[in-house]
Design an enzyme around this catalytic site. Structure first.
Site, PDB file in Angstrom:
ATOM      1  N   GLN A   1       0.914  -1.179   0.017  1.00 50.31           N
ATOM      2  CA  GLN A   1      -0.051  -0.043   0.109  1.00 50.31           C
ATOM      3  C   GLN A   1       0.740   1.233   0.075  1.00 50.31           C
ATOM      4  O   GLN A   1       1.986   1.212   0.152  1.00 50.31           O
ATOM      5  CB  GLN A   1      -0.926   0.030   1.296  1.00 50.31           C
ATOM      6  CG  GLN A   1      -0.160   0.054   2.453  1.00 50.31           C
ATOM      7  CD  GLN A   1      -1.109  -0.528   3.746  1.00 50.31           C
ATOM      8  OE1 GLN A   1      -2.146  -0.805   3.655  1.00 50.31           O
ATOM      9  NE2 GLN A   1      -0.434  -0.656   4.871  1.00 50.31           N
TER      10      GLN A   1
ATOM     11  N   HIS B   1     -11.681   4.665  17.820  1.00 49.72           N
ATOM     12  CA  HIS B   1     -11.127   3.441  18.693  1.00 49.72           C
ATOM     13  C   HIS B   1     -11.647   3.187  20.044  1.00 49.72           C
ATOM     14  O   HIS B   1     -11.498   2.143  20.423  1.00 49.72           O
ATOM     15  CB  HIS B   1      -9.571   4.021  18.803  1.00 49.72           C
ATOM     16  CG  HIS B   1      -8.859   4.020  17.476  1.00 49.72           C
ATOM     17  ND1 HIS B   1      -8.489   5.127  16.742  1.00 49.72           N
ATOM     18  CD2 HIS B   1      -8.314   2.758  16.733  1.00 49.72           C
ATOM     19  CE1 HIS B   1      -7.825   4.617  15.648  1.00 49.72           C
ATOM     20  NE2 HIS B   1      -7.814   3.423  15.530  1.00 49.72           N
TER      21      HIS B   1
ATOM     22  N   ASP C   1      -1.526   0.983  13.150  1.00 49.88           N
ATOM     23  CA  ASP C   1      -1.293   2.359  13.706  1.00 49.88           C
ATOM     24  C   ASP C   1      -1.244   2.310  15.233  1.00 49.88           C
ATOM     25  O   ASP C   1      -0.769   3.360  15.690  1.00 49.88           O
ATOM     26  CB  ASP C   1      -2.032   3.546  13.383  1.00 49.88           C
ATOM     27  CG  ASP C   1      -3.702   2.842  13.462  1.00 49.88           C
ATOM     28  OD1 ASP C   1      -3.945   2.285  14.673  1.00 49.88           O
ATOM     29  OD2 ASP C   1      -4.423   3.461  12.749  1.00 49.88           O
TER      30      ASP C   1
ATOM     31  N   ASP D   1      -0.662  -7.436  11.637  1.00 49.50           N
ATOM     32  CA  ASP D   1      -0.561  -6.355  10.654  1.00 49.50           C
ATOM     33  C   ASP D   1       0.078  -6.898   9.513  1.00 49.50           C
ATOM     34  O   ASP D   1       1.497  -7.001   9.433  1.00 49.50           O
ATOM     35  CB  ASP D   1      -0.222  -5.146  11.063  1.00 49.50           C
ATOM     36  CG  ASP D   1      -0.704  -3.922   9.949  1.00 49.50           C
ATOM     37  OD1 ASP D   1      -1.803  -3.311  10.294  1.00 49.50           O
ATOM     38  OD2 ASP D   1       0.056  -3.762   9.053  1.00 49.50           O
TER      39      ASP D   1
ATOM     40  N   ASP E   1      -0.083 -11.957   7.049  1.00 47.30           N
ATOM     41  CA  ASP E   1      -1.466 -11.991   6.387  1.00 47.30           C
ATOM     42  C   ASP E   1      -2.407 -12.572   7.665  1.00 47.30           C
ATOM     43  O   ASP E   1      -1.968 -13.553   8.067  1.00 47.30           O
ATOM     44  CB  ASP E   1      -1.659 -12.746   5.158  1.00 47.30           C
ATOM     45  CG  ASP E   1      -2.855 -12.766   4.795  1.00 47.30           C
ATOM     46  OD1 ASP E   1      -3.624 -13.684   5.161  1.00 47.30           O
ATOM     47  OD2 ASP E   1      -3.458 -12.026   3.944  1.00 47.30           O
ATOM     48  N   ALA E   2      -3.371 -11.707   7.950  1.00 50.58           N
ATOM     49  CA  ALA E   2      -4.236 -12.218   9.047  1.00 50.58           C
ATOM     50  C   ALA E   2      -4.843 -13.721   8.826  1.00 50.58           C
ATOM     51  O   ALA E   2      -4.567 -14.479   9.683  1.00 50.58           O
ATOM     52  CB  ALA E   2      -5.495 -11.227   9.226  1.00 50.58           C
TER      53      ALA E   2
ATOM     54  N   ASP F   1      -9.597  -4.987  12.920  1.00 53.81           N
ATOM     55  CA  ASP F   1      -9.585  -3.438  12.520  1.00 53.81           C
ATOM     56  C   ASP F   1      -8.874  -3.456  11.295  1.00 53.81           C
ATOM     57  O   ASP F   1      -7.782  -2.851  11.010  1.00 53.81           O
ATOM     58  CB  ASP F   1      -8.807  -2.658  13.620  1.00 53.81           C
ATOM     59  CG  ASP F   1      -8.985  -1.325  13.172  1.00 53.81           C
ATOM     60  OD1 ASP F   1      -9.767  -0.630  12.634  1.00 53.81           O
ATOM     61  OD2 ASP F   1      -8.068  -0.319  13.700  1.00 53.81           O
TER      62      ASP F   1
END
Length: 508
Positions: free
Chosen positions: A243, A273, A297, A317, A351-352, A369
């Site tokens: 990304q 959040h 983040d 993540d 990768d989740a 999230d």
């Protein structure tokens, strides 16, 4: 013209280079379209389809080139594709800063022009090589072999090296320089067959100079172009294999954009959040072992760490560039209160879905999230199989919470997420919160039991949530009421269609 051995080798090597450049322009333009217009399968399909069609046009046009002009036309085409293809990404960045309308026009114009001239390259090379006394079958085999090898090389280099290290604009310019270098080298090797060799050499030098200068200043130009459409000053930007990250800051407002889409504003991210994390943490029977999927983040982790009973947080993540900058940057780590460096934190860049397949732990709270399901690669993370996989890692009295896009702007997509969780044999409690930067935003609590009592209090400090605001979150007005929509299965990915159609209606 009888080709000498070194001349033959030069043209064969040229085939490898021009094939690499041709595919590179296609990848750059398609990726740029997805970055700026949204990562949609429509963008890739339309760009690739038009590009291949244009290559067919180019191949057809070569039949009008006379045999005695073949070599000269090949050199000129290499210079042309070097200029147009090389400058394409830079021009598109600037155009997008002006308006989305000229950007789309320019995008497809570049696809059409670059595809047409790229489609002329290989037929012309084959015509030059065919002048040598050689077996035609061997000639076709050798040219196509190097053509496909060049395509393979750039398909590996582009996502792994070029895009993350050079970015879109400089990658396109690099391949433009290679095209111009092929033109110059070919002209030099065949100068005896080019009556206007000195003119061609001068053109090649000028093209190389222009592209080299653009390469040197590309980052400054793209930064100014981005500044025009992000508005606020850019304080950080990077390309990763996954990304494009951009962080802007104006006075006390820090904003994160991923692929051009706003992820949070520091002025109101606490609403998002707190709503994402605190209801699940407050209603879970135990909240000691926490899993966060996405959330690179560190802002969701900041809310989790407010609870002293938490023993371990595992954050998964995909993008190491995201977690690294929010861990090392003083300004950004101040936003998450240093959560990514906390001793209770364990960060995994993976990768989740793949991580869940191999993990063996169970968690009291699982916080999902992830980015909105704007394309099929993200849509699979909102599917029935994915939620069944997630539930295998949930403690018996644990809670799952999923960020689920807007129930106001994308109601079909939102309620499809709810239906998908229920199709995975989970009970749900949908809720929403107003975030000024986004509007109404939706979440879904899920678990094995039906105990979803709205928290009457929160055991940790909160800027927005209390008993009253929490109660309001779990009530939906008529214009956001539940809709009869289908769950998201992998074989249909209907959620992506819901999402695209909902937001398309908003834009209109």
């Amino acid at each position: 013209m009888n080709l000498r051995p070194h001349s033959h080798r030069t043209l064969i090597i040229s085939v490898f280079v021009v094939a690499s450049c041709g595919l590179a322009y296609e990848l750059v333009i398609a990726a740029l379209a997805s970055y700026l217009l949204g990562d949609s399968i429509l963008q890739f399909s339309s760009v690739i389809g038009l590009y291949l069609f244009s290559m067919g046009i180019g191949a057809h046009l070569t039949k009008y080139i006379k045999d005695e002009d073949t070599l000269a036309r090949f050199v000129e085409i290499e210079l042309l594709v070097g200029v147009v293809g090389g400058l394409s990404a830079l021009a598109l960045f600037v155009a997008f800063g002006l308006s989305a309308a000229p950007f789309r026009t320019l995008l497809y114009a570049f696809v059409l022009i670059v595809g047409t001239v790229v489609g002329m390259e290989i037929p012309l090379v084959m015509r030059v090589l065919n002048r040598q006394e050689a077996d035609f079958k061997e000639l076709v085999s050798r040219v196509l072999t190097f053509d496909y090898l060049g395509a393979l090389a750039v398909s590996l280099l582009f996502p792994l090296v070029l895009a993350p290290r050079l970015g879109m604009a400089r990658s396109a310019l690099l391949f433009g320089i290679l095209n111009a270098a092929v033109a110059y080298l070919t002209a030099r090797v065949f100068k005896a067959d080019l009556p206007n060799y000195r003119t061609v050499r001068l053109r090649a030098f000028l093209v190389l100079a222009v592209l080299a200068a653009a390469f040197a200043y590309a980052d400054r130009i793209t930064l100014k172009a981005e500044q025009s459409y992000f508005g606020d000053p850019i304080v950080y930007e990077s390309h990763s294999p996954y990304q494009r990250l951009v962080v802007t800051r104006w006075k006390d407002d820090t904003r994160l954009y991923i692929n051009g889409n706003l992820q949070f504003s520091s002025r109101d991210e606490a609403r998002y959040h707190e709503a994402l994390v605190l209801p699940a943490m407050q209603t879970a029977a135990h909240a000691e072992h926490i899993l966060i999927l996405g959330g690179g983040d560190g802002l969701a982790a900041r809310e989790v760490l407010k609870y002293p009973q938490v023993k371990k947080i595992t954050l998964v993540d995909l993008d190491p560039a995201m977690t690294a900058v929010f861990k090392t940057s003083a300004a950004l780590s101040a936003l998450n209160h240093g959560s990514l460096s906390h001793p209770k934190m364990h960060v995994v860049n993976a990768d989740a879905a793949k991580w869940l397949e191999t993990a063996r732990e169970k968690f009291d709270v699982i916080i999902i999230d992830l980015p909105d399901p704007s394309n099929f690669s993200l849509g699979k993370l909102y599917s029935v199989p994915m939620y069944r996989l997630v539930s295998q890692h949930l403690a018996p009295q644990g809670k799952i919470v999923v960020q689920s896009t807007s129930p106001y702007f994308a109601p079909n997509a939102y309620w499809s997420v709810v239906a998908t969780l229920e199709a995975a044999d989970l009970h749900t409690a949908p809720y929403h919160v107003y975030v000024p930067s986004f509007g109404e935003w939706g979440f879904v609590l899920a678990g094995f039991d039906t105990d979803f009592a709205v928290p009457q209090k929160f055991d940790v400090p909160a800027r927005y949530l209390n008993a009253q605001t929490a109660a309001e979150m779990f009530r939906f007005p008529p214009d956001m009421a539940r809709r009869k929509v289908e769950p998201n299965h992998l074989n249909t990915q209907i959620l992506v269609n819901y999402f695209e159609n909902d937001w398309r209606n908003v834009i209109r």
